[in-house]
Design a protein around this motif. Structure first.
Motif, PDB file in Angstrom:
ATOM      1  N   THR A  96     110.379  50.502 102.937  1.00 37.98           N
ATOM      2  CA  THR A  96     111.354  50.708 101.866  1.00 37.98           C
ATOM      3  C   THR A  96     111.972  52.092 101.954  1.00 37.98           C
ATOM      4  O   THR A  96     113.195  52.256 101.836  1.00 37.98           O
ATOM      5  CB  THR A  96     110.681  50.517 100.503  1.00 37.98           C
ATOM      6  N   LEU A  97     111.148  53.116 102.163  1.00 35.19           N
ATOM      7  CA  LEU A  97     111.671  54.480 102.257  1.00 35.19           C
ATOM      8  C   LEU A  97     112.596  54.629 103.458  1.00 35.19           C
ATOM      9  O   LEU A  97     113.611  55.337 103.387  1.00 35.19           O
ATOM     10  CB  LEU A  97     110.507  55.474 102.348  1.00 35.19           C
ATOM     11  N   ASN A  98     112.255  53.981 104.540  1.00 30.85           N
ATOM     12  CA  ASN A  98     113.110  54.063 105.737  1.00 30.85           C
ATOM     13  C   ASN A  98     114.466  53.395 105.520  1.00 30.85           C
ATOM     14  O   ASN A  98     115.442  53.743 106.195  1.00 30.85           O
ATOM     15  CB  ASN A  98     112.411  53.412 106.935  1.00 30.85           C
ATOM     16  N   CYS A  99     114.511  52.434 104.599  1.00 30.87           N
ATOM     17  CA  CYS A  99     115.761  51.704 104.375  1.00 30.87           C
ATOM     18  C   CYS A  99     116.669  52.383 103.354  1.00 30.87           C
ATOM     19  O   CYS A  99     117.826  51.965 103.189  1.00 30.87           O
ATOM     20  CB  CYS A  99     115.463  50.277 103.911  1.00 30.87           C
ATOM     21  N   LEU A 100     116.145  53.373 102.621  1.00 31.33           N
ATOM     22  CA  LEU A 100     116.976  54.033 101.614  1.00 31.33           C
ATOM     23  C   LEU A 100     118.159  54.725 102.283  1.00 31.33           C
ATOM     24  O   LEU A 100     118.004  55.459 103.252  1.00 31.33           O
ATOM     25  CB  LEU A 100     116.147  55.052 100.828  1.00 31.33           C
ATOM     26  N   GLY A 101     119.348  54.488 101.751  1.00 29.78           N
ATOM     27  CA  GLY A 101     120.553  55.102 102.293  1.00 29.78           C
ATOM     28  C   GLY A 101     121.148  54.364 103.463  1.00 29.78           C
ATOM     29  O   GLY A 101     122.172  54.803 104.008  1.00 29.78           O
ATOM     30  N   LYS A 102     120.552  53.243 103.893  1.00 32.68           N
ATOM     31  CA  LYS A 102     121.069  52.464 105.020  1.00 32.68           C
ATOM     32  C   LYS A 102     121.726  51.186 104.501  1.00 32.68           C
ATOM     33  O   LYS A 102     121.258  50.598 103.526  1.00 32.68           O
ATOM     34  CB  LYS A 102     119.959  52.126 106.009  1.00 32.68           C
ATOM     35  N   SER A 103     122.760  50.770 105.172  1.00 31.83           N
ATOM     36  CA  SER A 103     123.556  49.637 104.689  1.00 31.83           C
ATOM     37  C   SER A 103     123.379  48.386 105.545  1.00 31.83           C
ATOM     38  O   SER A 103     124.177  47.456 105.450  1.00 31.83           O
ATOM     39  CB  SER A 103     125.038  50.027 104.659  1.00 31.83           C
TER      40      SER A 103
ATOM     41  N   SER B 137     119.272  43.823 106.849  1.00 29.32           N
ATOM     42  CA  SER B 137     117.815  43.744 106.697  1.00 29.32           C
ATOM     43  C   SER B 137     117.328  44.737 105.642  1.00 29.32           C
ATOM     44  O   SER B 137     116.435  44.415 104.848  1.00 29.32           O
ATOM     45  CB  SER B 137     117.132  44.012 108.036  1.00 29.32           C
ATOM     46  N   CYS B 138     117.911  45.944 105.635  1.00 22.24           N
ATOM     47  CA  CYS B 138     117.495  46.940 104.645  1.00 22.24           C
ATOM     48  C   CYS B 138     117.916  46.527 103.244  1.00 22.24           C
ATOM     49  O   CYS B 138     117.155  46.708 102.274  1.00 22.24           O
ATOM     50  CB  CYS B 138     118.089  48.297 104.995  1.00 22.24           C
ATOM     51  N   ARG B 139     119.110  45.976 103.121  1.00 21.79           N
ATOM     52  CA  ARG B 139     119.534  45.516 101.792  1.00 21.79           C
ATOM     53  C   ARG B 139     118.603  44.425 101.283  1.00 21.79           C
ATOM     54  O   ARG B 139     118.268  44.375 100.091  1.00 21.79           O
ATOM     55  CB  ARG B 139     120.977  44.998 101.855  1.00 21.79           C
ATOM     56  N   ASP B 140     118.163  43.565 102.185  1.00 25.34           N
ATOM     57  CA  ASP B 140     117.243  42.496 101.789  1.00 25.34           C
ATOM     58  C   ASP B 140     115.898  43.059 101.346  1.00 25.34           C
ATOM     59  O   ASP B 140     115.320  42.622 100.340  1.00 25.34           O
ATOM     60  CB  ASP B 140     117.063  41.534 102.964  1.00 25.34           C
ATOM     61  N   ILE B 141     115.376  44.049 102.061  1.00 25.63           N
ATOM     62  CA  ILE B 141     114.098  44.665 101.705  1.00 25.63           C
ATOM     63  C   ILE B 141     114.194  45.352 100.339  1.00 25.63           C
ATOM     64  O   ILE B 141     113.302  45.212  99.479  1.00 25.63           O
ATOM     65  CB  ILE B 141     113.666  45.673 102.788  1.00 25.63           C
ATOM     66  N   LEU B 142     115.259  46.095 100.114  1.00 27.47           N
ATOM     67  CA  LEU B 142     115.417  46.813  98.849  1.00 27.47           C
ATOM     68  C   LEU B 142     115.603  45.858  97.679  1.00 27.47           C
ATOM     69  O   LEU B 142     115.063  46.071  96.586  1.00 27.47           O
ATOM     70  CB  LEU B 142     116.599  47.774  98.952  1.00 27.47           C
TER      71      LEU B 142
ATOM     72  N   GLY C  28     113.491  45.195  94.126  1.00 28.62           N
ATOM     73  CA  GLY C  28     114.226  45.546  92.915  1.00 28.62           C
ATOM     74  C   GLY C  28     114.793  46.948  92.941  1.00 28.62           C
ATOM     75  O   GLY C  28     114.913  47.590  91.885  1.00 28.62           O
ATOM     76  N   ILE C  29     115.147  47.459  94.119  1.00 30.01           N
ATOM     77  CA  ILE C  29     115.661  48.817  94.277  1.00 30.01           C
ATOM     78  C   ILE C  29     117.149  48.750  94.593  1.00 30.01           C
ATOM     79  O   ILE C  29     117.595  47.912  95.394  1.00 30.01           O
ATOM     80  CB  ILE C  29     114.909  49.556  95.398  1.00 30.01           C
ATOM     81  N   ASP C  30     117.904  49.618  93.975  1.00 29.15           N
ATOM     82  CA  ASP C  30     119.344  49.653  94.191  1.00 29.15           C
ATOM     83  C   ASP C  30     119.634  50.021  95.650  1.00 29.15           C
ATOM     84  O   ASP C  30     119.215  51.084  96.124  1.00 29.15           O
ATOM     85  CB  ASP C  30     119.963  50.694  93.245  1.00 29.15           C
ATOM     86  N   PRO C  31     120.349  49.184  96.403  1.00 23.89           N
ATOM     87  CA  PRO C  31     120.657  49.499  97.808  1.00 23.89           C
ATOM     88  C   PRO C  31     121.484  50.772  97.974  1.00 23.89           C
ATOM     89  O   PRO C  31     121.501  51.358  99.067  1.00 23.89           O
ATOM     90  CB  PRO C  31     121.436  48.262  98.277  1.00 23.89           C
ATOM     91  N   ALA C  32     122.169  51.195  96.902  1.00 18.30           N
ATOM     92  CA  ALA C  32     122.985  52.410  96.990  1.00 18.30           C
ATOM     93  C   ALA C  32     122.155  53.685  96.853  1.00 18.30           C
ATOM     94  O   ALA C  32     122.691  54.787  96.965  1.00 18.30           O
ATOM     95  CB  ALA C  32     124.078  52.384  95.924  1.00 18.30           C
ATOM     96  N   LEU C  33     120.854  53.536  96.610  1.00 19.58           N
ATOM     97  CA  LEU C  33     119.996  54.702  96.419  1.00 19.58           C
ATOM     98  C   LEU C  33     119.805  55.446  97.736  1.00 19.58           C
ATOM     99  O   LEU C  33     119.491  54.844  98.758  1.00 19.58           O
ATOM    100  CB  LEU C  33     118.641  54.244  95.878  1.00 19.58           C
ATOM    101  N   ASN C  34     120.004  56.772  97.698  1.00 16.56           N
ATOM    102  CA  ASN C  34     119.869  57.582  98.907  1.00 16.56           C
ATOM    103  C   ASN C  34     118.426  58.007  99.115  1.00 16.56           C
ATOM    104  O   ASN C  34     117.620  58.062  98.175  1.00 16.56           O
ATOM    105  CB  ASN C  34     120.768  58.815  98.825  1.00 16.56           C
ATOM    106  N   TYR C  35     118.132  58.357 100.363  1.00 17.09           N
ATOM    107  CA  TYR C  35     116.769  58.785 100.694  1.00 17.09           C
ATOM    108  C   TYR C  35     116.569  60.259 100.364  1.00 17.09           C
ATOM    109  O   TYR C  35     117.454  61.091 100.553  1.00 17.09           O
ATOM    110  CB  TYR C  35     116.472  58.571 102.174  1.00 17.09           C
ATOM    111  N   SER C  36     115.400  60.571  99.845  1.00 18.05           N
ATOM    112  CA  SER C  36     114.915  61.949  99.739  1.00 18.05           C
ATOM    113  C   SER C  36     113.407  61.890  99.886  1.00 18.05           C
ATOM    114  O   SER C  36     112.768  60.898  99.521  1.00 18.05           O
ATOM    115  CB  SER C  36     115.307  62.595  98.403  1.00 18.05           C
TER     116      SER C  36
END
Length: 412
Positions: free
Chosen positions: A222-229, A232-237, A241-249
């Motif tokens: 999940t952390l690796n997918c944050l900020g990626k469009s 597969s990452c959108r599906d994981i997020l 229940g995590i907003d796909p637009a959320l950036n990684y920190s």
């Protein structure tokens, strides 16, 4: 004339009794006033004054960091139980924590509060009945969950037992009663927190440990997918229940046990005891292997823990700083404090807010009792003394609590 003389003699004979009654009434009023004054000052006012200097630290340039999250962290409440604790001790500790927490919420106004384990003192011993556990849970909710501020707890060893004493019944009862889990991912204002049940991090193939490690591996994806469009990452997020637009920190680890350290010799703020004493793995701190895996998997920028009941700032590998905070209860620490953290997606600063010392409260009680007794003695001896002196003496003593405030500010 005889009748008037008799009436005068009768009134004079009653005068000493009436005068003594008035003196006793005045002394009773003074004692009652002193008792009320002591309760107001020692059980409420000193906590309000103590938190006045406390505030969240400012970031260097908030315009470059987006929104700033203000998080308050406490640890080791140890709500006194019914099996090993005395009712008077329970009333005393509950009063201190309730007054401290309420004063902090009014003056500091955090966005979110984290309680880093050991919410209960006898959670691991309440195996024979759920009734004491539920009563302790209800006390926790009244004191810490009724303010409207979001409060997030993590699990400690006194809540479910150490690893050797842990079982599914205790784990599920605590997770259900306090709405927690073995691994939790919380994001507020672009700041990511990972809340861990450090009791299930032994990695010895126990069912709870295997579930925890599986959740950690999923969280890493999940952390690796944050900020990626990517799809597969959108599906994981979306599944989490995590907003796909959320950036990684880089996340912040919150748990009860500190990460592995051999001793306290490298603490930036050394505690007042033997700092060279070797700490036992899986008892005082997490094991070295588990700690390294957590840093490798989560890549945190900060870790915050409790358990030891004293304060320590410890630098770990890969520039990870860990802050271990002291107990929030006078039962384990005469000078408790909380951690105030200001954090954005790329910077953090923190400071500690020290609460009143228990011995200072006892000293105030003695001072107010002495002043009350002295005024009552003077009134009983028919010597005038203004009652307001008791308030003046007591309040002048309370002002001294402000001088006890010491804050420690640390820049990331």
């Amino acid at each position: 004339l005889l009748l008037n003389r008799w009436q005068c003699d009768h009134d004079l004979s009653k005068e000493p009794t009436s005068r003594m009654w008035r003196l006793k009434t005045q002394v009773f009023k003074i004692v009652a006033l002193g008792f009320i004054t002591a309760l107001v000052i020692c059980e409420w006012l000193i906590f309000e004054i103590a938190v006045l200097p406390c505030a969240f630290p400012h970031l260097s340039n908030t315009s470059d960091h987006g929104e700033v999250l203000h998080a308050m962290m406490v640890a080791d409440l140890h709500l006194v139980g019914e099996y090993r604790g005395h009712w008077l001790d329970r009333v005393k500790r509950d009063s201190q924590m309730r007054a401290s927490f309420s004063a902090l919420l009014r003056h500091v106004r955090p966005d979110i509060v984290f309680v880093l384990g050991d919410l209960l003192d006898e959670g691991k011993w309440n195996w024979y009945s759920d009734v004491p556990f539920h009563r302790a849970r209800d006390r926790y909710r009244r004191y810490f969950n009724s303010s409207g501020v979001e409060v997030r707890p993590v699990t400690g060893n006194h809540d479910i037992g150490f690893h050797y004493d842990m079982d599914w019944i205790k784990v599920e009862r605590f997770e259900k009663g306090f709405s927690t889990d073995k691994v939790q991912f919380i994001s507020r204002k672009g700041v990511h927190f990972v809340l861990l049940n450090s009791i299930t991090l032994k990695n010895d193939s126990c069912p709870a440990c295997e579930q925890t490690m599986k959740q950690l591996r999923d969280l890493r994806k999940t952390l690796n997918c944050l900020g990626k469009s990517t799809a597969s990452c959108r599906d994981i997020l979306q599944r989490r229940g995590i907003d796909p637009a959320l950036n990684y920190s880089a996340p912040i680890i919150l748990q009860h046990f500190p990460l592995y350290r051999q001793n306290e010799s490298q603490c930036l703020n050394s505690p007042n005891f033997d700092i060279n004493k070797e700490l036992e793995q899986d008892w005082d701190v997490l094991s070295k292997r588990v700690s390294s895996n957590l840093i490798k998997i989560l890549k945190p920028r900060l870790a915050v823990s409790g358990h030891s009941h004293y304060y320590c700032e410890y630098p770990h590998e890969k520039d990870v700083l860990e802050v271990t905070i002291s107990s929030f209860s006078w039962r384990h620490e005469p000078s408790p404090h909380v951690l105030l953290l200001s954090i954005s997606n790329d910077e953090f600063q923190f400071t500690t807010c020290n609460l009143p010392n228990e011995f200072f409260q006892i000293f105030l009680y003695i001072c107010i009792a002495s002043v009350t007794w002295y005024i009552g003695y003077l009134r009983q001896s028919d010597k005038s003394s203004p009652v307001t002196f008791s308030f003046t003496a007591a309040l002048s003593s309370v002002i001294g609590v402000v001088s006890l405030k010491k804050t420690h500010v640390k820049n990331s």
